[in-house]
Design a protein around this motif. Structure first.
Motif, PDB file in Angstrom:
ATOM      1  N   UNK A  23       8.338  -4.915 -10.618  1.00  0.00           N
ATOM      2  CA  UNK A  23       7.507  -4.026 -11.426  1.00  0.00           C
ATOM      3  C   UNK A  23       6.029  -4.150 -11.105  1.00  0.00           C
ATOM      4  N   UNK A  24       5.545  -5.383 -10.946  1.00  0.00           N
ATOM      5  CA  UNK A  24       4.127  -5.576 -10.639  1.00  0.00           C
ATOM      6  C   UNK A  24       3.808  -5.082  -9.228  1.00  0.00           C
ATOM      7  N   UNK A  28       1.186  -2.053  -8.380  1.00  0.00           N
ATOM      8  CA  UNK A  28       0.060  -2.240  -7.458  1.00  0.00           C
ATOM      9  C   UNK A  28       0.013  -1.124  -6.426  1.00  0.00           C
ATOM     10  N   UNK A  29       1.146  -0.816  -5.815  1.00  0.00           N
ATOM     11  CA  UNK A  29       1.156   0.227  -4.791  1.00  0.00           C
ATOM     12  C   UNK A  29       0.977   1.614  -5.393  1.00  0.00           C
ATOM     13  N   UNK A  35      -5.496   5.878  -5.703  1.00  0.00           N
ATOM     14  CA  UNK A  35      -6.856   5.739  -5.172  1.00  0.00           C
ATOM     15  C   UNK A  35      -7.011   6.468  -3.834  1.00  0.00           C
ATOM     16  N   UNK A  36      -6.026   6.333  -2.967  1.00  0.00           N
ATOM     17  CA  UNK A  36      -6.093   6.993  -1.666  1.00  0.00           C
ATOM     18  C   UNK A  36      -5.994   8.514  -1.814  1.00  0.00           C
ATOM     19  N   UNK A  78       1.892   4.554   1.016  1.00  0.00           N
ATOM     20  CA  UNK A  78       3.142   5.095   0.485  1.00  0.00           C
ATOM     21  C   UNK A  78       4.352   4.461   1.169  1.00  0.00           C
ATOM     22  N   UNK A  79       4.265   4.229   2.469  1.00  0.00           N
ATOM     23  CA  UNK A  79       5.366   3.583   3.178  1.00  0.00           C
ATOM     24  C   UNK A  79       5.544   2.136   2.715  1.00  0.00           C
ATOM     25  N   UNK A  80       4.433   1.442   2.467  1.00  0.00           N
ATOM     26  CA  UNK A  80       4.517   0.061   1.980  1.00  0.00           C
ATOM     27  C   UNK A  80       5.144  -0.007   0.606  1.00  0.00           C
TER      28      UNK A  80
END
Length: 84
Positions: A23-24, A28-29, A35-36, A78-80
């Motif tokens: 969840x965290x 984060x992502x 932001x991006x 997004x991939x990460x």
């Protein structure tokens, strides 16, 4: 009765695993992606507002490289978030 208890244990353990396990990481992502996306929107609006100056001074290539870099950052994030 046993099936109901088993279903409840399964649901609670799945919820705890999702909240504590990833969840965290997912939050984060998600924040980074937002932001991006905002940065990308800002760059697009900036080009739209200054289109005449950019065309007059032949700055299209420089603006394109800025946009492309912001877009690549967004895609990487997004991939990460999907593929750890």
């Amino acid at each position: 009765p046993r099936a109901c208890l088993g279903g409840m244990i399964y649901a609670v353990s799945g919820t705890l695993l999702a909240a504590r396990g990833f969840g965290t990481w997912l939050g984060f992502y998600q924040m980074k992606t937002v932001q991006h996306e905002a940065d990308l929107r800002y760059k697009l609006i900036r080009v739209r507002e200054n289109a005449e100056s950019i065309a007059f001074f032949e700055g299209g290539a420089a603006e394109w490289s800025k946009f492309d870099g912001a877009f690549q950052d967004l895609l990487r994030t997004m991939y990460k978030s999907v593929l750890p």
